[in-house]
Design a protein around this motif. Structure first.
Motif, PDB file in Angstrom:
ATOM      1  N   GLY A   1       5.756  -1.124   8.402  1.00 35.85           N
ATOM      2  CA  GLY A   1       5.724   0.250   7.922  1.00 35.85           C
ATOM      3  C   GLY A   1       4.499   1.008   8.383  1.00 35.85           C
ATOM      4  O   GLY A   1       3.544   0.422   8.887  1.00 35.85           O
ATOM      5  N   TYR A   2       4.544   2.326   8.260  1.00 37.47           N
ATOM      6  CA  TYR A   2       3.454   3.210   8.654  1.00 37.47           C
ATOM      7  C   TYR A   2       3.000   2.887  10.086  1.00 37.47           C
ATOM      8  O   TYR A   2       1.820   2.766  10.383  1.00 37.47           O
ATOM      9  CB  TYR A   2       2.284   3.106   7.649  1.00 37.47           C
ATOM     10  CG  TYR A   2       1.364   4.299   7.709  1.00 37.47           C
ATOM     11  CD1 TYR A   2       1.720   5.523   7.146  1.00 37.47           C
ATOM     12  CD2 TYR A   2       0.154   4.208   8.376  1.00 37.47           C
ATOM     13  CE1 TYR A   2       0.886   6.618   7.244  1.00 37.47           C
ATOM     14  CE2 TYR A   2      -0.697   5.305   8.480  1.00 37.47           C
ATOM     15  CZ  TYR A   2      -0.317   6.507   7.910  1.00 37.47           C
ATOM     16  OH  TYR A   2      -1.145   7.585   8.015  1.00 37.47           O
ATOM     17  N   GLY A   3       3.982   2.697  10.964  1.00 38.53           N
ATOM     18  CA  GLY A   3       3.700   2.410  12.372  1.00 38.53           C
ATOM     19  C   GLY A   3       3.873   0.958  12.769  1.00 38.53           C
ATOM     20  O   GLY A   3       4.143   0.647  13.925  1.00 38.53           O
TER      21      GLY A   3
ATOM     22  N   ILE B   1       0.871  -1.197   0.000  1.00 39.74           N
ATOM     23  CA  ILE B   1       0.000   0.000   0.000  1.00 39.74           C
ATOM     24  C   ILE B   1       0.900   1.236   0.000  1.00 39.74           C
ATOM     25  O   ILE B   1       1.757   1.395   0.876  1.00 39.74           O
ATOM     26  CB  ILE B   1      -0.948   0.024   1.223  1.00 39.74           C
ATOM     27  CG1 ILE B   1      -1.739  -1.299   1.339  1.00 39.74           C
ATOM     28  CG2 ILE B   1      -1.921   1.206   1.122  1.00 39.74           C
ATOM     29  CD1 ILE B   1      -2.536  -1.444   2.620  1.00 39.74           C
ATOM     30  N   THR B   2       0.718   2.092  -0.993  1.00 39.67           N
ATOM     31  CA  THR B   2       1.592   3.266  -1.138  1.00 39.67           C
ATOM     32  C   THR B   2       1.138   4.407  -0.217  1.00 39.67           C
ATOM     33  O   THR B   2       0.009   4.412   0.277  1.00 39.67           O
ATOM     34  CB  THR B   2       1.576   3.799  -2.584  1.00 39.67           C
ATOM     35  OG1 THR B   2       0.248   4.277  -2.870  1.00 39.67           O
ATOM     36  CG2 THR B   2       1.944   2.728  -3.592  1.00 39.67           C
ATOM     37  N   GLU B   3       2.024   5.379  -0.065  1.00 45.94           N
ATOM     38  CA  GLU B   3       1.710   6.575   0.728  1.00 45.94           C
ATOM     39  C   GLU B   3       0.465   7.275   0.195  1.00 45.94           C
ATOM     40  O   GLU B   3      -0.366   7.748   0.964  1.00 45.94           O
ATOM     41  CB  GLU B   3       2.864   7.580   0.603  1.00 45.94           C
ATOM     42  CG  GLU B   3       4.041   7.305   1.480  1.00 45.94           C
ATOM     43  CD  GLU B   3       5.049   8.452   1.366  1.00 45.94           C
ATOM     44  OE1 GLU B   3       6.041   8.264   0.652  1.00 45.94           O
ATOM     45  OE2 GLU B   3       4.825   9.505   1.994  1.00 45.94           O
TER      46      GLU B   3
ATOM     47  N   ASN C   1       8.981   3.380  10.789  1.00 41.82           N
ATOM     48  CA  ASN C   1       9.158   4.679  10.132  1.00 41.82           C
ATOM     49  C   ASN C   1       8.985   4.648   8.613  1.00 41.82           C
ATOM     50  O   ASN C   1       9.026   5.697   7.986  1.00 41.82           O
ATOM     51  CB  ASN C   1      10.546   5.227  10.471  1.00 41.82           C
ATOM     52  CG  ASN C   1      11.652   4.256  10.080  1.00 41.82           C
ATOM     53  OD1 ASN C   1      11.551   3.068  10.377  1.00 41.82           O
ATOM     54  ND2 ASN C   1      12.679   4.730   9.427  1.00 41.82           N
ATOM     55  N   LEU C   2       8.792   3.471   8.019  1.00 41.91           N
ATOM     56  CA  LEU C   2       8.566   3.450   6.566  1.00 41.91           C
ATOM     57  C   LEU C   2       7.267   4.202   6.265  1.00 41.91           C
ATOM     58  O   LEU C   2       6.273   3.996   6.951  1.00 41.91           O
ATOM     59  CB  LEU C   2       8.438   2.004   6.054  1.00 41.91           C
ATOM     60  CG  LEU C   2       9.621   1.062   6.258  1.00 41.91           C
ATOM     61  CD1 LEU C   2       9.267  -0.340   5.746  1.00 41.91           C
ATOM     62  CD2 LEU C   2      10.863   1.592   5.560  1.00 41.91           C
ATOM     63  N   PRO C   3       7.257   5.055   5.240  1.00 45.69           N
ATOM     64  CA  PRO C   3       6.038   5.849   4.970  1.00 45.69           C
ATOM     65  C   PRO C   3       4.932   5.061   4.259  1.00 45.69           C
ATOM     66  O   PRO C   3       3.839   5.566   4.080  1.00 45.69           O
ATOM     67  CB  PRO C   3       6.560   6.995   4.097  1.00 45.69           C
ATOM     68  CG  PRO C   3       7.801   6.485   3.480  1.00 45.69           C
ATOM     69  CD  PRO C   3       8.403   5.482   4.422  1.00 45.69           C
ATOM     70  N   TYR C   4       5.214   3.819   3.841  1.00 41.25           N
ATOM     71  CA  TYR C   4       4.241   2.964   3.128  1.00 41.25           C
ATOM     72  C   TYR C   4       4.080   1.670   3.915  1.00 41.25           C
ATOM     73  O   TYR C   4       4.768   1.450   4.920  1.00 41.25           O
ATOM     74  CB  TYR C   4       4.771   2.660   1.720  1.00 41.25           C
ATOM     75  CG  TYR C   4       6.234   2.242   1.718  1.00 41.25           C
ATOM     76  CD1 TYR C   4       6.619   0.973   2.140  1.00 41.25           C
ATOM     77  CD2 TYR C   4       7.239   3.144   1.348  1.00 41.25           C
ATOM     78  CE1 TYR C   4       7.952   0.593   2.180  1.00 41.25           C
ATOM     79  CE2 TYR C   4       8.586   2.773   1.376  1.00 41.25           C
ATOM     80  CZ  TYR C   4       8.922   1.491   1.799  1.00 41.25           C
ATOM     81  OH  TYR C   4      10.241   1.125   1.855  1.00 41.25           O
ATOM     82  N   ILE C   5       3.184   0.801   3.433  1.00 42.98           N
ATOM     83  CA  ILE C   5       3.030  -0.519   4.057  1.00 42.98           C
ATOM     84  C   ILE C   5       3.602  -1.559   3.105  1.00 42.98           C
ATOM     85  O   ILE C   5       3.276  -1.575   1.913  1.00 42.98           O
ATOM     86  CB  ILE C   5       1.551  -0.794   4.396  1.00 42.98           C
ATOM     87  CG1 ILE C   5       1.125   0.170   5.514  1.00 42.98           C
ATOM     88  CG2 ILE C   5       1.343  -2.244   4.846  1.00 42.98           C
ATOM     89  CD1 ILE C   5      -0.342   0.313   5.686  1.00 42.98           C
ATOM     90  N   ALA C   6       4.504  -2.367   3.649  1.00 45.14           N
ATOM     91  CA  ALA C   6       5.198  -3.356   2.828  1.00 45.14           C
ATOM     92  C   ALA C   6       5.040  -4.745   3.422  1.00 45.14           C
ATOM     93  O   ALA C   6       4.759  -4.905   4.616  1.00 45.14           O
ATOM     94  CB  ALA C   6       6.685  -3.009   2.738  1.00 45.14           C
ATOM     95  N   GLU C   7       5.233  -5.739   2.554  1.00 46.56           N
ATOM     96  CA  GLU C   7       5.258  -7.111   3.036  1.00 46.56           C
ATOM     97  C   GLU C   7       6.655  -7.380   3.581  1.00 46.56           C
ATOM     98  O   GLU C   7       7.649  -6.981   2.969  1.00 46.56           O
ATOM     99  CB  GLU C   7       4.924  -8.064   1.881  1.00 46.56           C
ATOM    100  CG  GLU C   7       4.824  -9.503   2.334  1.00 46.56           C
ATOM    101  CD  GLU C   7       4.491 -10.477   1.203  1.00 46.56           C
ATOM    102  OE1 GLU C   7       4.558 -11.690   1.460  1.00 46.56           O
ATOM    103  OE2 GLU C   7       4.202 -10.029   0.073  1.00 46.56           O
ATOM    104  N   PHE C   8       6.706  -8.048   4.714  1.00 50.26           N
ATOM    105  CA  PHE C   8       7.993  -8.384   5.337  1.00 50.26           C
ATOM    106  C   PHE C   8       8.492  -9.698   4.744  1.00 50.26           C
ATOM    107  O   PHE C   8       7.727 -10.657   4.617  1.00 50.26           O
ATOM    108  CB  PHE C   8       7.794  -8.504   6.847  1.00 50.26           C
ATOM    109  CG  PHE C   8       9.037  -8.893   7.596  1.00 50.26           C
ATOM    110  CD1 PHE C   8      10.078  -7.988   7.759  1.00 50.26           C
ATOM    111  CD2 PHE C   8       9.165 -10.163   8.152  1.00 50.26           C
ATOM    112  CE1 PHE C   8      11.227  -8.350   8.457  1.00 50.26           C
ATOM    113  CE2 PHE C   8      10.316 -10.524   8.851  1.00 50.26           C
ATOM    114  CZ  PHE C   8      11.342  -9.621   9.005  1.00 50.26           C
ATOM    115  N   ALA C   9       9.787  -9.736   4.397  1.00 46.76           N
ATOM    116  CA  ALA C   9      10.378 -10.959   3.859  1.00 46.76           C
ATOM    117  C   ALA C   9      10.849 -11.840   5.007  1.00 46.76           C
ATOM    118  O   ALA C   9      11.853 -11.530   5.631  1.00 46.76           O
ATOM    119  CB  ALA C   9      11.540 -10.602   2.946  1.00 46.76           C
ATOM    120  N   GLU C  10      10.111 -12.873   5.309  1.00 45.56           N
ATOM    121  CA  GLU C  10      10.468 -13.746   6.450  1.00 45.56           C
ATOM    122  C   GLU C  10      11.575 -14.718   6.084  1.00 45.56           C
ATOM    123  O   GLU C  10      11.692 -15.110   4.945  1.00 45.56           O
ATOM    124  CB  GLU C  10       9.225 -14.509   6.923  1.00 45.56           C
ATOM    125  CG  GLU C  10       8.240 -13.571   7.575  1.00 45.56           C
ATOM    126  CD  GLU C  10       7.042 -14.288   8.182  1.00 45.56           C
ATOM    127  OE1 GLU C  10       7.239 -15.235   8.967  1.00 45.56           O
ATOM    128  OE2 GLU C  10       5.926 -13.904   7.847  1.00 45.56           O
TER     129      GLU C  10
END
Ligand code: IMP
Ligand code: MG
Length: 182
Positions: free
Chosen positions: A162-164, A18-20, A173-182
């Motif tokens: 990201g985004y909290g 999800i982008t900013e 602190n990432l301004p977008y929401i990303a998938e974490f690479a496990e």
């Protein structure tokens, strides 16, 4: 959590989901909903730390009805990316909420356990009304029967950052929401 380098830290950010801009757009709509539903009522926005701190900061600036801001903190015990089911309220409200329409501002509803505990606790204090707004909803993972009144994004069963939202306290602190690479 330890990283060998900034590159190592970066390598765990798999892809932006999800982008900013998308977040900003949906937050405007959520703010408009609050402004139409609560016109003239005393509103208390209650954010659950730490995950919802950025969401609260952005959402409250779209609110144009009188509102107060408050924080609670809850700790869900994690083993890696899985919550263990144990929830502890580590910081409580100082407000007497019986004179407020309370809106809980949450980052993500995953199993639903954290929010379920918070709702139980707040309900017995007789707020004028109680609603839940969540930035993200992962309905596939629910173990407690719980639905947000308003959800900005529904996502599949990914662990997101990201985004909290964090992994081991990093990446908030990432301004977008990303998938974490496990
Ligand atoms: P619950 O399982 O609904 O009780 O979720 C509890 C808490 O786990 C949320 O408030 C988040 O702080 C955290 N959480 C759940 N899923 C994720 C995720 O995908 N990324 C980061 N934190 C998460
Ligand atoms: Mg967390």
């Amino acid at each position: 959590m330890k990283f060998d380098s900034t590159e190592d830290w970066k390598s765990k950010i798999k892809r932006i989901i999800i982008t900013e801009e998308e977040i900003k757009e949906e937050i405007k709509k959520a703010g408009a909903m609050i402004n139409s539903v609560y016109d003239g009522s005393p509103v208390l926005l209650v954010s659950i730390l730490k995950g919802a701190f950025i969401f609260m900061a952005d959402l409250c600036r779209e609110v144009t009805v009188p509102c107060e801001i408050a924080f609670m903190a809850a700790k869900s015990y994690f083993e890696g990316t899985q919550s263990s089911g144990h929830v502890e309220i580590t910081m409580d409200l100082k407000h007497d909420i019986s004179n407020y329409h309370v809106i809980i501002i949450e980052d993500i509803i995953d199993t639903g356990r954290t929010l379920n505990e918070i709702i139980k606790l707040l309900k017995i204090r007789n707020p004028l009304s109680l609603r839940v707004i969540t930035l993200l909803d992962k309905p596939e993972r629910r173990v407690v029967d719980l639905k947000a009144d308003y959800s900005l994004f529904t996502i599949p069963d990914y662990f997101v950052i990201g985004y909290g939202l964090d992994y081991g306290e990093f990446y908030r602190n990432l301004p977008y929401i990303a998938e974490f690479a496990e």
